[in-house]
Design a protein around this motif. Structure first.
Motif, mmCIF file in Angstrom:
data_model
loop_
_atom_site.group_PDB
_atom_site.id
_atom_site.type_symbol
_atom_site.label_atom_id
_atom_site.label_comp_id
_atom_site.label_asym_id
_atom_site.label_seq_id
_atom_site.Cartn_x
_atom_site.Cartn_y
_atom_site.Cartn_z
ATOM 1 N N VAL A 69 43.854 44.091 34.245
ATOM 2 C CA VAL A 69 44.830 44.832 33.529
ATOM 3 C C VAL A 69 45.404 45.923 34.587
ATOM 4 N N LEU A 70 44.835 46.207 35.656
ATOM 5 C CA LEU A 70 45.596 47.156 36.309
ATOM 6 C C LEU A 70 46.476 46.619 37.525
ATOM 7 N N PHE A 71 45.901 45.430 37.941
ATOM 8 C CA PHE A 71 46.589 44.873 38.893
ATOM 9 C C PHE A 71 47.782 43.904 38.220
ATOM 10 N N PHE A 100 40.138 45.280 36.499
ATOM 11 C CA PHE A 100 40.878 44.935 37.822
ATOM 12 C C PHE A 100 42.389 44.039 37.051
ATOM 13 N N ARG A 137 50.097 45.333 36.697
ATOM 14 C CA ARG A 137 51.350 46.328 36.986
ATOM 15 C C ARG A 137 51.704 46.095 38.137
ATOM 16 N N ILE A 138 51.192 45.369 39.312
ATOM 17 C CA ILE A 138 51.884 45.604 40.709
ATOM 18 C C ILE A 138 52.236 44.174 41.254
#
Lengths: 270, 266
Positions: B49-51, B47, B53-54
């Protein structure tokens, strides 16, 4: 032949009714779910949207994107809960009782899957309505399509949870397996972030692209915001997404049916 | 006055035996632990790591580092809270009657169970704290003491709270629902996922104070302050420890002194 068909349909109806009637036992459960879903969409989603800041086209923000993902994840959790219930039925001997009834195993499997999916969908309806209200008014056809796709998804998830419970035959292991699946599948899907973000980590993307949660979340986004959120789908063509959901529900129903028909025996519950 | 008398008469050996038994049982739930670890690691390494990016970089420069102390606190909270589930299962299976028949006082039994929750929380939190030391920085000895004090006080609060919920009703489903509800409220209405100042701007009313003085938020704020993932929290670490101390005393006394004498469930 007609008599046989009529009897099979009657049995199927009774099995579906058995699961649907159980909804009324869950008044407190559903009240609590609605309460924390309200906190999730009214507090968490609102603040996390501010953290993201980014817009998704002219009309949609991250809030719109996330609400449909949040509904997908709650529907998944509620539907997986059927598995816990079946595990409890195993503990109480209800499954052995059902296996001993003069009902064909195939009818038993299909009846439990359809009954479980109908009741799961009904249990998720308050959350569905909250999302629709928060997103604003939509065409009835869009709401109906969303409800049908959600139901299709829950058929597949019930098939999955039943297969796991019958395979593991252990209350504790089922509990853990479902907890792990829930946390991993929700995070490795497009529930929180668009597919393009998943693409930045290929292993995550491969899980996301074969994850049914990504497909329902994105299909709902396409239904309600085709021009804004339609650019961020897991598959470029919405028809492919629908076929995936259809394939998922048919294949998992078949798998659970074969499993109950060929392999399940009474007893041996741990 | 009676509370002071009861506290003086406590036998540490009896409490130790209860804690030791619970700790032994903790290792038996290794699969349950594996599930919990998976969830916390998924939050951090999937969560976050991916979040990252936004997120809006002006608000949070690095979401991974921002959320890591929050996940650490959540890990301790979840583990300490798990003692309530176990007490609930024991009530369901009637095992509580056996525990009540042991030659130890109710207060010793209750204190033992509450401290078991603290020990569980601390054991479970340690790998996450080590991860913070590796990922962010190694704090000074006094800062490490602050971290330990905050963790102990927060797990003490959560352990008491979860046992109090489990002993409030005999209905197992109701217990589970109430525990889940409390867990999610504390989880969402906290500063784990979003900065303090954002909550203050968007919810400048009672909700801000609830989110801000939630024991998890207080612990997270202290961790962030010490690890330098600053969020301009309006209180000093010493103040945070005082707030956490008030929480711990209030929940422990409420459970051991108010719930316990009137309940036949411990």
């Amino acid at each position: 032949m007609i008599e046989f068909l009529r009897e099979s349909l009657r049995q199927l109806y009774l099995l579906i009714l058995y699961d649907v009637r159980k909804i009324f036992r869950y008044k407190i459960f559903i009240l609590m779910r609605v309460a924390w879903f309200t906190v999730q969409v009214g507090f968490f989603a609102y603040l996390i949207t501010a953290v993201v800041g980014q817009r998704f086209g002219a009309q949609a923000t991250y809030y719109h994107f996330y609400l449909l993902g949040a509904y997908t994840s709650i529907l998944f959790t509620i539907t997986m809960f059927r598995g816990y219930e079946i595990a409890q039925e195993f503990e109480e001997g209800v499954i052995e009782y059902m296996l001993s009834l003069p009902i064909k195993r195939r009818i038993l499997a299909i009846g439990r899957i359809l009954g479980g999916s109908i009741s799961s969908f009904f249990l998720s309806l308050p959350m569905f309505l909250i999302v629709i209200i928060l997103l604003g008014g939509f065409e009835p056809i869009a709401i109906l399509s969303a409800a049908l796709s959600a139901y299709l998804f829950s058929i597949g998830v019930v098939g999955l949870s039943i297969s796991i419970v019958f395979l593991l035959k252990s209350g504790d292991v089922t509990d853990i397996a479902f907890g792990m699946m829930d946390s991993l599948l929700v995070r490795l899907s497009t529930v929180f972030y668009p597919a393009t973000i998943l693409l930045s980590f290929l292993p995550y993307y491969y899980v996301g692209v074969s994850n049914p949660l990504s497909y329902l979340a994105d299909f709902l986004r396409w239904i309600f915001y085709p021009s804004e959120l339609g650019k961020y789908l897991i598959q470029d063509d919405p028809a492919k997404i629908l076929f995936f959901l259809l394939g998922f529900s048919i294949s998992l129903t078949t798998l659970a049916t074969i499993f109950i028909e060929k392999r399940v025996e009474g007893g041996g519950w741990k | 006055m009676s509370l002071v008398k009861s506290l003086i008469s406590l036998k540490p050996k009896s409490i130790y035996m209860i804690v030791n038994r619970d700790l032994d049982r903790f290792w038996k739930y290794r699969w349950w632990l594996a599930g919990l670890i998976t969830m916390n690691l998924a939050d951090l390494f999937i969560f976050a790591v991916l979040f990252n990016r936004i997120v809006n970089r002006e608000l949070i420069p690095d979401y991974f580092l921002f959320i890591a102390p929050g996940i650490t606190a959540i890990a301790a909270f979840a583990s300490a809270f798990s003692i309530g589930r176990e007490v609930g299962v024991e009530i369901r299976r009637g095992f509580t009657q056996y525990l009540l028949s042991l030659p130890i006082s109710r207060l010793e039994l209750a204190m033992g169970r509450v401290l078991s929750g603290v020990v569980r929380g601390m054991i479970y939190e340690t790998p996450f704290l080590i991860l913070l030391l590796i990922l962010i920085k190694i704090p000074s000895p006094i800062e490490i003491l602050y971290i330990l004090a905050a963790s102990i006080l927060m797990t003490l609060t959560m352990s008491s709270l979860s046992i109090a919920i489990s002993t409030s009703t005999r209905n197992f489903d109701m217990q589970a629902t109430l525990r889940s509800f409390t867990y999610f409220i504390l989880f969402f209405i906290s500063n784990v996922f979003y900065p303090e100042k954002l909550i203050r701007v968007r919810f400048p009313g009672p909700l801000y104070y609830i989110a801000s003085f939630n024991p998890i938020s207080l612990t997270v704020s202290l961790y962030r302050e010490i690890f330098g993932v600053s969020q301009q929290y309006p209180y000093l670490p010493e103040h945070i420890l005082i707030f956490l101390f008030i929480w711990a005393i209030t929940t422990t006394v409420s459970y051991t002194h108010l719930t316990l004498p009137t309940s036949d469930l411990v």
